[in-house]
Design a protein around this motif. Structure first.
Motif, mmCIF file in Angstrom:
data_model
loop_
_atom_site.group_PDB
_atom_site.id
_atom_site.type_symbol
_atom_site.label_atom_id
_atom_site.label_comp_id
_atom_site.label_asym_id
_atom_site.label_seq_id
_atom_site.Cartn_x
_atom_site.Cartn_y
_atom_site.Cartn_z
ATOM 1 N N ARG A 77 0.852 -1.179 0.000
ATOM 2 C CA ARG A 77 0.000 0.000 0.000
ATOM 3 C C ARG A 77 0.889 1.229 0.000
ATOM 4 N N ALA A 79 0.736 5.513 -0.993
ATOM 5 C CA ALA A 79 0.013 6.708 -1.420
ATOM 6 C C ALA A 79 -1.472 6.424 -1.649
ATOM 7 N N GLY A 80 -2.031 5.598 -0.789
ATOM 8 C CA GLY A 80 -3.449 5.286 -0.895
ATOM 9 C C GLY A 80 -3.790 4.297 -1.996
ATOM 10 N N LYS A 81 -2.784 3.725 -2.604
ATOM 11 C CA LYS A 81 -3.011 2.783 -3.707
ATOM 12 C C LYS A 81 -2.545 1.374 -3.322
ATOM 13 N N THR A 82 -3.171 0.386 -3.963
ATOM 14 C CA THR A 82 -2.631 -0.962 -3.900
ATOM 15 C C THR A 82 -1.649 -1.106 -5.050
ATOM 16 N N THR A 111 -8.123 -7.742 -6.130
ATOM 17 C CA THR A 111 -8.630 -6.596 -5.370
ATOM 18 C C THR A 111 -10.080 -6.285 -5.715
ATOM 19 N N ARG A 317 -7.177 3.023 -8.357
ATOM 20 C CA ARG A 317 -6.785 2.676 -6.993
ATOM 21 C C ARG A 317 -5.848 1.476 -6.942
#
Lengths: 417, 165
Positions: A77, A79-82, A111, A317
């Motif tokens: 994870r 910067a708020g991303k997977t 995801t 995302r």
């Protein structure tokens, strides 16, 4: 598999079997599979390669993104991303690309997000993006450069699935299984691109040549100097023996070498073997992959990233991260070790569709040019180019490699018929 | 302990060949099946027992691994039972998965798995994909009871924030 070792093994097996010559050292285990001599009459008429330094039309240099522990393919994870990582495939990126993409896209699909960003458009990014489209995802590639400008296209473009892919010790036994999964998946996917117009993927007969018998000192594995230490003690690989070899795990699906009997050997050398070699014709293949990507609805956005924090701006995302060697800079991955490789390109010779290796230089006659590469001209084995990040053409090195092939064909006597 | 053994290479090959259509045409649609993207509604937390997982592992080794691989990662022509599988089945009631396994698998001998083996396989696959059991109560065998559970979606859904819509 190290080319020198395989050569030694194949020649030792075949010639020992043919002549009953005594006194040679025991041959490696693989030799049993390499003992077949090419059937008489199966060596085609070969047109000489016009290897001259004044024919150079391009010199390309790449930095293989080598990681001692093997490619980075974990999920984190950021910067708020997977972020699904897919970089650091050493000298095996083209060969393992489809298998690596299959694994990375699996993580992305799990995801349950429909929209995926792919960072980078080298061969790893492009195959990841296509694989994601085929899995039903909406894909946008964000990249600084497109294929003709990426480091990927500065490779030699042939099937080398375990070329500087990892160090045996640092990668561990689990990676060997992952490698096998990737290699098998890639090999099967590449078969789908054989025989198409323009021959994006093709095969060449690759002739491995030597003046010296297989038990000569120049075919022995590069010696290890214990005084130099190893990666564990110095933080850098110190000998060829540290580099992983996995090719024997897939020998059931990779065509084996054949020995050339003396009367059939068209080359002015004492010892030769022939191995079918899969090659990637960069132009035809690269354009085809881009066409497929666009036809399937993929989008490309030209964009440069400078830090992982930049990912926060993306609408997607889930990110499949395929920066190649650039991960050393913008992901601050200092485990990446550059391994320099240089190829010279002479005009295409469609009349001479074959490949050869001789005295540490390799030649592959491809649709977009005759590629000549000095891969081991200084007796360094797998250590050739390790740690060298000089990414500019070295004309003298190019001429030296071309000179080896030129010298061979100066003495070449084409057979009649 | 293994309920099945399939010694013939021909049957293994037949399995691989018969699997081809499932992945060969997977150009665009596979991701849209099996889940709606929503959460699992009022489904109960899934439970399975450690004994079921162990039993499922044995059934898997004997009846499934020859095609789907020892690590459940499938192959070029065989569906995986891990990441892509999770995407296809997430939020689907487990009676459908058990029913599918019961009537379609193993490919060379469909319909031969007894209900307790099928339930054990479901437990094994859930466990392999990181699902945790709410209690050690075994996964039920009856379809009506299985229908109350759903295949768990990934635990770490990306947050809604952090990007433009």
């Amino acid at each position: 598999m190290k080319r020198r070792d395989l050569f030694a093994a194949s020649l030792a097996a075949g010639i020992a079997g043919a002549t009953r010559r005594r006194g040679w050292a025991a041959t490696p285990e693989a030799s049993a599979a390499l003992g077949r001599t090419a059937l008489h009459g199966t060596i085609p008429h070969l047109v000489p390669i016009r290897a001259h330094a004044d024919q150079i039309m391009d010199i390309k240099v790449c930095l293989r993104p080598f990681r001692p522990a093997g490619p980075r393919m974990d999920v984190e994870r950021v910067a708020g991303k997977t972020v699904v990582h897919n970089y650091g495939h050493g000298g095996s990126g083209w060969s393992l690309s489809w298998g690596a993409a299959h694994i990375a896209v699996g993580h992305a699909a799990a995801t349950l997000e429909r929209r995926v960003a792919v960072i980078g458009c080298g061969i790893i990014g492009l195959t990841s993006a296509l694989t994601a489209l085929r899995a039903g995802l909406d894909v946008t590639i964000y990249t600084r450069d497109l294929l003709p400008h990426t480091r990927s296209v500065r490779a030699n473009g042939s099937w080398t699935p375990d070329s500087r892919i990892a160090l045996t010790q640092q990668a561990g036994p689990e990676f060997a299984k992952t490698w096998e999964q990737m290699a098998r998946y890639s090999w099967q996917t590449y078969r789908d691109y054989l025989g198409l117009p323009g021959n994006p993927i093709d095969f060449r007969d690759n002739y491995t040549l030597s003046d010296t018998p297989p038990d000569a000192a120049d075919h022995a594995p590069t010696p290890t100097d214990p005084a130099k230490g190893n990666f564990a003690t110095t933080g850098a690989p110190q000998s060829s023996a540290e580099f992983a070899e996995y090719a024997s795990r897939i020998s059931d699906i990779i065509p084996a070498p054949e020995l050339l009997a003396g009367a059939d050997n068209p080359f002015p050398v004492g010892y030769a073997r022939r191995t079918p070699l899969m090659i990637y014709n960069f132009g035809a293949y690269g354009h085809l992959l881009l066409e497929e990507f666009h036809q399937a609805g993929g989008r490309i956005v030209i964009r440069e990233f400078h830090s992982p924090a930049d990912l926060a701006d993306l609408p997607e995302r889930v990110v499949i991260n395929c920066p190649g060697y650039a991960a050393r800079d913008w992901w601050n991955d200092k485990s990446l070790i550059p391994i320099r490789g240089q190829t010279s390109w002479l005009p295409p010779q469609p009349d001479a569709p074959y490949a050869l290796e001789y005295k540490g230089a390799a030649m592959i006659s491809k649709s977009d040019g005759v590629m000549i590469q000095g891969y081991d001209m200084y007796g360094l084995g797998e250590m050739d180019g390790v740690g060298n990040s000089f990414e500019h053409p070295d004309r003298a090195e190019a001429e030296k490699a071309i000179g080896i092939i030129e010298d061979l064909f100066t003495r070449f006597q084409p057979r009649n018929g | 302990m293994m309920s099945f053994s399939f010694p013939l290479r021909a049957t293994a090959l037949a399995c691989v060949m018969a699997c081809l259509p499932q992945t060969g045409g997977a150009w665009a649609q596979s991701y849209s099946t099996g889940h709606t993207g929503g959460r699992a509604g009022a489904a109960q937390p899934v439970s399975f027992s450690a004994e079921q997982v162990a039993h499922g592992a044995q059934i898997y080794a004997g009846a499934c691994a020859m095609c789907h691989g020892a690590d459940l990662d499938g192959g070029h022509d065989v569906p995986d039972l891990s990441t892509y599988f999770t995407a296809r089945w997430a939020n689907t009631p487990l009676d459908r998965l058990a029913g599918y396994i019961a009537h379609a698998m193993p490919l060379m001998a469909p319909g031969t798995l007894p209900p307790q083996d099928t339930a054990a396989l479901v437990a094994f696959i859930l466990h392999h994909n990181g699902a945790t059991s709410a209690t050690n109560a075994p996964l039920p065998m009856e379809e009506a009871r299985l229908a109350k559970f759903r295949f768990p979606a990934p635990i770490t859904q990306p947050p809604a924030s952090g990007g433009k819509p």
